[in-house]
Scaffold this motif. Sequence first.
Motif, PDB file in Angstrom:
ATOM      1  N   UNK A   1       0.840  -1.210   0.000  1.00  0.00           N
ATOM      2  CA  UNK A   1       0.000   0.000   0.000  1.00  0.00           C
ATOM      3  C   UNK A   1       0.872   1.257   0.000  1.00  0.00           C
ATOM      4  N   UNK A   2       1.966   1.230   0.734  1.00  0.00           N
ATOM      5  CA  UNK A   2       2.890   2.378   0.713  1.00  0.00           C
ATOM      6  C   UNK A   2       3.481   2.559  -0.680  1.00  0.00           C
ATOM      7  N   UNK A   3       3.789   1.435  -1.309  1.00  0.00           N
ATOM      8  CA  UNK A   3       4.340   1.496  -2.665  1.00  0.00           C
ATOM      9  C   UNK A   3       3.300   2.053  -3.637  1.00  0.00           C
ATOM     10  N   UNK A   4       2.059   1.634  -3.513  1.00  0.00           N
ATOM     11  CA  UNK A   4       0.987   2.121  -4.392  1.00  0.00           C
ATOM     12  C   UNK A   4       0.764   3.615  -4.233  1.00  0.00           C
ATOM     13  N   UNK A   5       0.988   4.127  -3.008  1.00  0.00           N
ATOM     14  CA  UNK A   5       0.736   5.546  -2.745  1.00  0.00           C
ATOM     15  C   UNK A   5       1.877   6.449  -3.188  1.00  0.00           C
ATOM     16  N   UNK A   6       3.006   5.864  -3.599  1.00  0.00           N
ATOM     17  CA  UNK A   6       4.165   6.669  -3.987  1.00  0.00           C
ATOM     18  C   UNK A   6       3.914   7.377  -5.317  1.00  0.00           C
ATOM     19  N   UNK A   7       4.571   8.513  -5.504  1.00  0.00           N
ATOM     20  CA  UNK A   7       4.454   9.274  -6.749  1.00  0.00           C
ATOM     21  C   UNK A   7       4.891   8.428  -7.943  1.00  0.00           C
ATOM     22  N   UNK A   8       4.145   8.534  -9.028  1.00  0.00           N
ATOM     23  CA  UNK A   8       4.453   7.909 -10.320  1.00  0.00           C
ATOM     24  C   UNK A   8       4.310   6.389 -10.327  1.00  0.00           C
ATOM     25  N   UNK A   9       3.730   5.814  -9.282  1.00  0.00           N
ATOM     26  CA  UNK A   9       3.407   4.383  -9.307  1.00  0.00           C
ATOM     27  C   UNK A   9       1.978   4.245  -9.793  1.00  0.00           C
ATOM     28  N   UNK A  10       1.810   3.632 -10.973  1.00  0.00           N
ATOM     29  CA  UNK A  10       0.482   3.534 -11.583  1.00  0.00           C
ATOM     30  C   UNK A  10      -0.307   2.347 -11.042  1.00  0.00           C
ATOM     31  N   UNK A  11       0.361   1.215 -10.860  1.00  0.00           N
ATOM     32  CA  UNK A  11      -0.331   0.020 -10.370  1.00  0.00           C
ATOM     33  C   UNK A  11       0.693  -0.945  -9.784  1.00  0.00           C
ATOM     34  N   UNK A  12       0.197  -1.867  -8.947  1.00  0.00           N
ATOM     35  CA  UNK A  12       1.058  -2.867  -8.327  1.00  0.00           C
ATOM     36  C   UNK A  12       0.369  -4.225  -8.408  1.00  0.00           C
TER      37      UNK A  12
ATOM     38  N   UNK B   1      14.462  11.301  -6.889  1.00  0.00           N
ATOM     39  CA  UNK B   1      15.291  10.530  -5.964  1.00  0.00           C
ATOM     40  C   UNK B   1      14.669  10.509  -4.573  1.00  0.00           C
ATOM     41  N   UNK B   2      14.000  11.610  -4.189  1.00  0.00           N
ATOM     42  CA  UNK B   2      13.381  11.670  -2.859  1.00  0.00           C
ATOM     43  C   UNK B   2      12.311  10.601  -2.706  1.00  0.00           C
ATOM     44  N   UNK B   3      11.578  10.315  -3.806  1.00  0.00           N
ATOM     45  CA  UNK B   3      10.545   9.274  -3.750  1.00  0.00           C
ATOM     46  C   UNK B   3      11.161   7.908  -3.467  1.00  0.00           C
ATOM     47  N   UNK B   4      12.229   7.589  -4.188  1.00  0.00           N
ATOM     48  CA  UNK B   4      12.898   6.293  -3.994  1.00  0.00           C
ATOM     49  C   UNK B   4      13.508   6.204  -2.599  1.00  0.00           C
TER      50      UNK B   4
ATOM     51  N   UNK C   1      13.539   3.958   2.848  1.00  0.00           N
ATOM     52  CA  UNK C   1      13.540   4.219   4.286  1.00  0.00           C
ATOM     53  C   UNK C   1      12.369   3.543   4.981  1.00  0.00           C
ATOM     54  N   UNK C   2      11.237   3.416   4.280  1.00  0.00           N
ATOM     55  CA  UNK C   2      10.027   2.867   4.886  1.00  0.00           C
ATOM     56  C   UNK C   2       9.948   1.345   4.822  1.00  0.00           C
ATOM     57  N   UNK C   3      10.941   0.687   4.221  1.00  0.00           N
ATOM     58  CA  UNK C   3      10.893  -0.768   4.146  1.00  0.00           C
ATOM     59  C   UNK C   3      10.974  -1.366   5.557  1.00  0.00           C
ATOM     60  N   UNK C   4      10.013  -2.222   5.941  1.00  0.00           N
ATOM     61  CA  UNK C   4      10.030  -2.797   7.292  1.00  0.00           C
ATOM     62  C   UNK C   4      11.218  -3.749   7.474  1.00  0.00           C
TER      63      UNK C   4
ATOM     64  N   UNK D   1      12.821  -6.894  10.351  1.00  0.00           N
ATOM     65  CA  UNK D   1      12.533  -7.741  11.507  1.00  0.00           C
ATOM     66  C   UNK D   1      11.253  -8.549  11.359  1.00  0.00           C
ATOM     67  N   UNK D   2      10.846  -9.200  12.438  1.00  0.00           N
ATOM     68  CA  UNK D   2       9.638 -10.034  12.495  1.00  0.00           C
ATOM     69  C   UNK D   2       9.680 -11.194  11.513  1.00  0.00           C
ATOM     70  N   UNK D   3      10.897 -11.604  11.146  1.00  0.00           N
ATOM     71  CA  UNK D   3      11.036 -12.761  10.271  1.00  0.00           C
ATOM     72  C   UNK D   3      10.676 -12.506   8.831  1.00  0.00           C
ATOM     73  N   UNK D   4      10.529 -11.242   8.433  1.00  0.00           N
ATOM     74  CA  UNK D   4      10.193 -10.900   7.042  1.00  0.00           C
ATOM     75  C   UNK D   4      11.237  -9.919   6.518  1.00  0.00           C
ATOM     76  N   UNK D   5      11.789 -10.217   5.344  1.00  0.00           N
ATOM     77  CA  UNK D   5      12.797  -9.355   4.722  1.00  0.00           C
ATOM     78  C   UNK D   5      12.224  -8.732   3.455  1.00  0.00           C
ATOM     79  N   UNK D   6      12.335  -7.404   3.360  1.00  0.00           N
ATOM     80  CA  UNK D   6      11.872  -6.676   2.183  1.00  0.00           C
ATOM     81  C   UNK D   6      13.071  -6.014   1.499  1.00  0.00           C
ATOM     82  N   UNK D   7      13.020  -5.936   0.165  1.00  0.00           N
ATOM     83  CA  UNK D   7      14.037  -5.210  -0.593  1.00  0.00           C
ATOM     84  C   UNK D   7      13.389  -4.665  -1.856  1.00  0.00           C
ATOM     85  N   UNK D   8      13.809  -3.476  -2.255  1.00  0.00           N
ATOM     86  CA  UNK D   8      13.255  -2.819  -3.439  1.00  0.00           C
ATOM     87  C   UNK D   8      14.319  -2.742  -4.523  1.00  0.00           C
ATOM     88  N   UNK D   9      13.964  -3.150  -5.726  1.00  0.00           N
ATOM     89  CA  UNK D   9      14.910  -3.113  -6.836  1.00  0.00           C
ATOM     90  C   UNK D   9      14.324  -2.435  -8.051  1.00  0.00           C
ATOM     91  N   UNK D  10      15.159  -2.207  -9.039  1.00  0.00           N
ATOM     92  CA  UNK D  10      14.731  -1.550 -10.269  1.00  0.00           C
ATOM     93  C   UNK D  10      15.735  -0.505 -10.703  1.00  0.00           C
TER      94      UNK D  10
END
Length: 693
Positions: A91-102, A134-137, A142-145, A147-156
């Motif tokens: 949902x955070x990714x969908x709300x970012x500028x210039x993201x059309x769909x996920x 660059x501020x959007x990326x 920065x907002x990637x969670x 801990x809690x046994x879940x690892x997130x990473x953003x690429x592109x």
Amino acid sequence: MTRIASFCYRHRLLVVLCWIALTITSIGLAKQYGGPAATELGTGSAQSSQALALFKQHFPRQAADTLTLAVHADRRLDDPAVRTAVLRTVHRLEAADHVASVVTPYQNPRQLSADGRTGYAVATLDVSADKVPAATIKGLLKDLPTGNGVQFALGGTAVDAVETPGGGPADAVGLAVAAVVLLLTFGSVLAMGLPIVTALFGIAVGLSGLELLQNAFPAPSFAPILATMIGLGVGIDYALIIVTRYREALATGRTPHDAVVVAASTAGRSVLFAGGTVVIALCGLLLLGLDFMRGVGLGSAVTVAMTMAAATTLLPALLGFTGRRLAVRRKSAKVPWSARWAGVIARRPVLATVVSAAALLVLAAPALSLRFGMPDASTQPHDTSGYAAQKIITDGFGPGATSTLLVTVELPGADPAAVATEVSRVAGVASVSPAQVSPDGSIAVIAVQPTTGSQDPATTDLVQRLRAVDPHILVGGAAAAAVDFAQLTANRLPFIILVVVGLSLVLLVGIFRSVTLALKAGLMNLLSIGAAFGVLVAVLQWGWLHRALNFPATMPVTAWVPMIMFPVLFGISMDYEVFLISRIRESYVAGGSTRAAVQDGLSRTARVITAGAAIMIAVFLSVMLGADVGVKELGFGLAVAVFVDATIVRLVLVPASMELLGRLNWWIPGWLERLLDSGRPGAMLDLDTVSRS
């Protein structure tokens, strides 16, 4: 050169003001009218380019740039707690500028691994990756969670641009080291500042020209970094050579005006030759038909040309303000170490020639296994999110999961289902998606996942095997584009070598009045460049000291690196060759033996060549502090080549080979000498004539 130097000296204030005005104007024009950077790897008429054009035409929405959110958990992704965390991040990714769909792994099962613990979401952008702020990326990263046994990473691509930006501290470090070397060489703050100021003016105008030229010849985002690195290295070196000759001329009792004229007519001519060789060679990249290289080659050529122009016009004007304050202090009566070393080499020329040539051949030997490729997320620094995303996906879906090949089937020329079945049987294919037909029914696209990653030679072989499946298909995708670009580079690099070497030999015969010296110079330059290629292969492909040198992983040599390295290195090597051999020739023409001439020439030039090489090595190595792998490869390769050229070649091989050749060093056929003389009325302006005029 005599007339130009005299004019610039006499009208020094006007020349300086013109350069200031040119610099300010060019920077202003570049800021207002500069063109955009290139965002695609141009491969001419290769299959990957044809496939990409068709895909954009018939699948315009799917051809948009994307971001990839990779997820790995110690439980299945359908676990309620994990699902909540994943969807919150989506949902955070969908709300970012210039993201059309996920599209999430919960919507597309193909984005979920077999064990259910790894998946990825694909965010489609409504602009190209380079247009995402660059501020959007940075905010998304920065907002990637954690801990809690879940690892997130953003690429592109947009993420890579933010995490591995060009520039950084490299330029400042290179300038600082250059200032220290110049101060130690000249022993004068004033003499130290002149080469740096001259180079900076040339680079500023050159980079502005690069930005303006991008309207017609788009260059990738790293092109200004390359142009700055090359311009800074050669610009300071050119000015250093001229200032050194000016100081020597002052020491002989000449007036400042005459000293400027002598420096420009001797060292300045060396600068024009070396710089002209680099400029012409870089412009030769325009003839290769590679869109990706045109902007790089032309932009770098413009920067080198402007540093050369600054060294031969602005520098004489600046020298006019210094008067006699740069005169060399009284020399010590002690014989220079370089002259003593030349004597040692002269007493054992055969041994020195054999040992130095063997060392160069050993260093060059790994180049026989040179393999070209293009960097991707797998070659990024391992502490980046882009690399983490790539690793999560490849660990969960296989090594080829991030190297998807797109097989485009032209309709109605072939049956997409039959092609998909045949493709699935090809060795090296891990999986094949069902064919997707375009809305207009013109083409169908089949996504093919290899069993190997994009840096693996097996993926290159797979691309070739797939292209042989059916004449009505085109194999594209980022991995195929990298294969095509590497192949085009391998095919056309010999052409660059032939043009540069051939042109340089012709010019060397004219300036040295010797066929022997021209051929020898060309051969030695090829050996030193071959040694640099060999060291690159040993470090990058074989992994020798790659981590100590700040390379994240073993990889092929970036395809465009040798294309830039060769013309630049050949020009730099010719710079030193002309400067050294010209001084040797002066002593020889004045009546000295070959041995005495070599000792005298080496003793006069060793200090400045060593200083120039040290500056270039520092400037080139400074880019190792950055993150762009291709730029680091180029800087490291250039530094190795300059070090080899300034040590093994200039200190050992040149004096040893000249001692062996004796009078043959100066051999030129009579008809060729008459032809050269006929090209210029009267006697040719020899360096020894200028120095004694």
